[in-house]
Design a protein around this motif. Structure first.
Motif, mmCIF file in Angstrom:
data_model
loop_
_atom_site.group_PDB
_atom_site.id
_atom_site.type_symbol
_atom_site.label_atom_id
_atom_site.label_comp_id
_atom_site.label_asym_id
_atom_site.label_seq_id
_atom_site.Cartn_x
_atom_site.Cartn_y
_atom_site.Cartn_z
ATOM 1 N N ILE A 102 6.769 27.662 -9.613
ATOM 2 C CA ILE A 102 6.171 26.593 -8.831
ATOM 3 C C ILE A 102 6.255 25.287 -9.611
ATOM 4 O O ILE A 102 5.901 25.237 -10.795
ATOM 5 C CB ILE A 102 4.704 26.890 -8.501
ATOM 6 N N THR A 103 6.721 24.248 -8.947
ATOM 7 C CA THR A 103 6.752 22.904 -9.532
ATOM 8 C C THR A 103 5.860 21.986 -8.711
ATOM 9 O O THR A 103 5.933 21.975 -7.480
ATOM 10 C CB THR A 103 8.182 22.339 -9.552
ATOM 11 N N VAL A 104 5.025 21.225 -9.397
ATOM 12 C CA VAL A 104 4.207 20.197 -8.757
ATOM 13 C C VAL A 104 4.759 18.843 -9.176
ATOM 14 O O VAL A 104 4.878 18.556 -10.371
ATOM 15 C CB VAL A 104 2.728 20.319 -9.163
ATOM 16 N N LEU A 105 5.101 18.016 -8.208
ATOM 17 C CA LEU A 105 5.652 16.696 -8.477
ATOM 18 C C LEU A 105 4.554 15.644 -8.380
ATOM 19 O O LEU A 105 3.832 15.578 -7.380
ATOM 20 C CB LEU A 105 6.760 16.357 -7.473
ATOM 21 N N GLY A 106 4.440 14.804 -9.406
ATOM 22 C CA GLY A 106 3.474 13.719 -9.398
ATOM 23 C C GLY A 106 2.449 13.869 -10.497
ATOM 24 O O GLY A 106 2.318 14.939 -11.106
ATOM 25 N N ASP A 107 1.736 12.775 -10.765
ATOM 26 C CA ASP A 107 0.683 12.838 -11.779
ATOM 27 C C ASP A 107 -0.595 12.187 -11.251
ATOM 28 O O ASP A 107 -1.403 11.684 -12.010
ATOM 29 C CB ASP A 107 1.126 12.184 -13.094
ATOM 30 N N GLY B 37 16.208 19.368 -14.813
ATOM 31 C CA GLY B 37 17.482 19.744 -14.193
ATOM 32 C C GLY B 37 17.296 20.029 -12.712
ATOM 33 O O GLY B 37 16.187 20.277 -12.242
ATOM 34 N N ARG B 38 18.395 19.969 -11.993
ATOM 35 C CA ARG B 38 18.361 20.242 -10.549
ATOM 36 C C ARG B 38 19.111 21.527 -10.264
ATOM 37 O O ARG B 38 20.124 21.557 -9.584
ATOM 38 C CB ARG B 38 18.991 19.093 -9.767
ATOM 39 N N ARG B 39 18.588 22.646 -10.775
ATOM 40 C CA ARG B 39 19.309 23.906 -10.647
ATOM 41 C C ARG B 39 19.012 24.635 -9.338
ATOM 42 O O ARG B 39 19.630 25.645 -9.043
ATOM 43 C CB ARG B 39 18.970 24.816 -11.823
ATOM 44 N N GLY B 40 18.062 24.163 -8.584
ATOM 45 C CA GLY B 40 17.749 24.820 -7.320
ATOM 46 C C GLY B 40 17.200 26.216 -7.522
ATOM 47 O O GLY B 40 17.662 27.158 -6.854
ATOM 48 N N ASP B 41 16.210 26.370 -8.409
ATOM 49 C CA ASP B 41 15.714 27.703 -8.737
ATOM 50 C C ASP B 41 14.208 27.867 -8.549
ATOM 51 O O ASP B 41 13.636 28.882 -8.922
ATOM 52 C CB ASP B 41 16.070 28.050 -10.180
ATOM 53 N N GLN B 42 13.555 26.879 -7.950
ATOM 54 C CA GLN B 42 12.105 26.958 -7.782
ATOM 55 C C GLN B 42 11.741 27.625 -6.446
ATOM 56 O O GLN B 42 12.364 27.354 -5.419
ATOM 57 C CB GLN B 42 11.478 25.565 -7.845
ATOM 58 N N ASP B 43 10.738 28.476 -6.493
ATOM 59 C CA ASP B 43 10.302 29.157 -5.268
ATOM 60 C C ASP B 43 9.463 28.232 -4.395
ATOM 61 O O ASP B 43 9.580 28.252 -3.166
ATOM 62 C CB ASP B 43 9.483 30.402 -5.627
ATOM 63 N N ILE B 44 8.612 27.436 -5.024
ATOM 64 C CA ILE B 44 7.723 26.521 -4.297
ATOM 65 C C ILE B 44 7.703 25.192 -5.033
ATOM 66 O O ILE B 44 7.567 25.160 -6.254
ATOM 67 C CB ILE B 44 6.291 27.080 -4.213
ATOM 68 N N VAL B 45 7.850 24.103 -4.283
ATOM 69 C CA VAL B 45 7.697 22.767 -4.854
ATOM 70 C C VAL B 45 6.639 22.034 -4.038
ATOM 71 O O VAL B 45 6.741 21.952 -2.811
ATOM 72 C CB VAL B 45 9.006 21.965 -4.843
ATOM 73 N N VAL B 46 5.616 21.537 -4.710
ATOM 74 C CA VAL B 46 4.567 20.743 -4.069
ATOM 75 C C VAL B 46 4.829 19.284 -4.400
ATOM 76 O O VAL B 46 4.781 18.890 -5.564
ATOM 77 C CB VAL B 46 3.169 21.166 -4.559
ATOM 78 N N ASP B 47 5.126 18.491 -3.388
ATOM 79 C CA ASP B 47 5.388 17.067 -3.597
ATOM 80 C C ASP B 47 4.102 16.290 -3.373
ATOM 81 O O ASP B 47 3.659 16.115 -2.240
ATOM 82 C CB ASP B 47 6.487 16.587 -2.648
ATOM 83 N N ALA B 48 3.507 15.828 -4.463
ATOM 84 C CA ALA B 48 2.275 15.034 -4.387
ATOM 85 C C ALA B 48 2.537 13.582 -4.758
ATOM 86 O O ALA B 48 1.639 12.876 -5.189
ATOM 87 C CB ALA B 48 1.212 15.630 -5.299
ATOM 88 N N THR B 49 3.793 13.141 -4.616
ATOM 89 C CA THR B 49 4.146 11.770 -4.976
ATOM 90 C C THR B 49 3.925 10.789 -3.837
ATOM 91 O O THR B 49 3.731 9.597 -4.060
ATOM 92 C CB THR B 49 5.618 11.676 -5.415
ATOM 93 N N GLY B 50 4.011 11.267 -2.596
ATOM 94 C CA GLY B 50 3.891 10.370 -1.458
ATOM 95 C C GLY B 50 5.088 9.470 -1.267
ATOM 96 O O GLY B 50 4.981 8.435 -0.620
ATOM 97 N N SER B 51 6.244 9.835 -1.810
ATOM 98 C CA SER B 51 7.420 8.958 -1.750
ATOM 99 C C SER B 51 8.636 9.716 -1.243
ATOM 100 O O SER B 51 8.718 10.946 -1.332
ATOM 101 C CB SER B 51 7.730 8.400 -3.135
ATOM 102 N N GLY B 52 9.602 8.948 -0.729
ATOM 103 C CA GLY B 52 10.856 9.548 -0.306
ATOM 104 C C GLY B 52 11.623 10.148 -1.462
ATOM 105 O O GLY B 52 12.284 11.181 -1.326
ATOM 106 N N ALA B 53 11.531 9.514 -2.636
ATOM 107 C CA ALA B 53 12.215 10.047 -3.816
ATOM 108 C C ALA B 53 11.659 11.412 -4.189
ATOM 109 O O ALA B 53 12.383 12.295 -4.659
ATOM 110 C CB ALA B 53 12.063 9.081 -4.994
ATOM 111 N N GLY B 54 10.363 11.610 -3.983
ATOM 112 C CA GLY B 54 9.752 12.894 -4.286
ATOM 113 C C GLY B 54 10.280 13.991 -3.389
ATOM 114 O O GLY B 54 10.570 15.100 -3.846
ATOM 115 N N ILE B 55 10.429 13.692 -2.106
ATOM 116 C CA ILE B 55 10.965 14.686 -1.174
ATOM 117 C C ILE B 55 12.388 15.050 -1.550
ATOM 118 O O ILE B 55 12.776 16.221 -1.554
ATOM 119 C CB ILE B 55 10.921 14.147 0.269
ATOM 120 N N GLU B 56 13.189 14.043 -1.887
ATOM 121 C CA GLU B 56 14.586 14.293 -2.256
ATOM 122 C C GLU B 56 14.670 15.181 -3.487
ATOM 123 O O GLU B 56 15.448 16.140 -3.531
ATOM 124 C CB GLU B 56 15.303 12.976 -2.506
ATOM 125 N N LEU B 57 13.842 14.897 -4.497
ATOM 126 C CA LEU B 57 13.841 15.718 -5.701
ATOM 127 C C LEU B 57 13.363 17.129 -5.392
ATOM 128 O O LEU B 57 13.931 18.109 -5.895
ATOM 129 C CB LEU B 57 12.956 15.084 -6.771
#
Length: 322
Positions: A164-169, A214-234
């Protein structure tokens, strides 16, 4: 009260005290959380006037004048937190247990319902939760963003030991990382504010700068808490095939479509084709009628002109023949 008039935020020293209706309480706040959206009100293009604020701890000051003695005994003087979503309790969504999607819902801290940035504010009693004595005000003021993190766990099934990856701080991201880390999962947080990584170290949560991953495409779940389009893309670059991306309630003013996806908690599922063998089996059984879909045929000898009809909205399927 702190008030926003549609153009600027100002201190209103003559704000009228709130008058509770039946089933409502007037609350005296002791703690109020300021969100990024609150801080950006001067830059917003919202209608006014209204009092912002929706994260709070407070004490019930008084109820409606016709409230009975038992109700007063139950609530008056009690420390509380509460939900910012005011619902009707009667529509199909409310009756189905989906009151967060109430057809007539209002949200405090918006033009629909004044918020908590005042010396008194009001809310329906059914929105309130009494605080256990051991919970301090400084902790309880995080109840609203923490509820977001716990709700994500309910929406996403955690099986095995997923990555699981959480995006944002932001506060939401940091709380979400903590909640996820309590489960049987490998959790990391990717942020851009390195000074906040010390908190992850305190909690034993893996962390990296968002630019170094890295962008290896290996995460099962990604939570985007950035509120930005860049976050969704990542997030989409990080997720494995058939993984799950969760967008939090962070405002996405530059992406109205994505914000609606968040508000309705809809699932956005990608699809990239399936089994040709399964398709052939259906065709061989005569279960699918395809011939009416062919609306034009062109010749290979016509060169590029043979392809242009496929751009015509009136066409369904254009076939190219030798």
């Amino acid at each position: 009260a702190i008030r926003y008039d549609g153009a600027k935020v100002y201190l209103d020293g003559k704000a009228d005290p709130p008058v509770p209706g039946p089933g409502e309480a007037v609350i005296r706040p002791s703690r109020m959380g300021i969100t990024a959206a609150d801080a950006r009100l001067d830059e917003a293009d919202s209608a006014g006037p209204f009092i912002p604020g929706h994260e709070f701890v407070g004490v019930v000051d008084r109820l409606h004048e016709e409230a009975d003695r038992d109700l007063r005994r139950q609530w008056e003087g009690k420390r509380i937190v509460g939900s910012a979503i005011i619902v009707c309790g009667r529509c199909d969504m409310c009756r189905a247990g989906l009151s967060a999607h109430c057809r007539a819902r209002r949200v405090m801290g918006t033009p629909a319902w004044d918020g908590c940035f005042a010396d008194r504010f009001k809310l329906p009693l059914r929105n309130l939760v009494e605080l256990p004595k051991p919970v301090q005000d400084d902790a309880a003021v995080f109840a609203a963003p923490l509820s977001l993190a716990t709700h994500i766990v309910q929406l996403v099934r955690i099986e095995g030991k997923p990555y699981i990856t959480v995006l944002g701080d932001s506060v939401a991201a940091l709380l979400c990382a903590q909640v996820m880390a309590r489960l049987n999962a490998s959790v990391r947080l990717l942020g851009s504010r390195t000074e906040k990584f010390a908190l992850c170290e305190r909690w034993g949560i893996k962390h990296r700068h968002i630019s170094e991953v890295g962008r290896r495409g290996d995460q099962d779940i990604v939570v985007d808490a950035t509120g930005s389009g860049a976050g969704i893309e990542l997030a989409l670059q990080l997720i494995r095939p058939r993984g799950k991306v969760v967008l939090t309630g962070e405002p996405r003013p530059d992406q109205s479509g994505m914000q609606l996806l968040v508000e309705r908690e809809a699932e956005l599922i990608g699809c990239r084709g399936g089994s040709i063998a399964d398709a052939m089996a259906m065709l061989s059984r005569g279960e699918i009628d395809t011939l009416p879909l062919i609306t034009k045929r062109t010749r290979l000898a016509d060169g590029p002109a043979a392809l242009r009809p496929a751009l015509d909205a009136d066409q369904i399927k254009v076939l190219l023949e030798p």
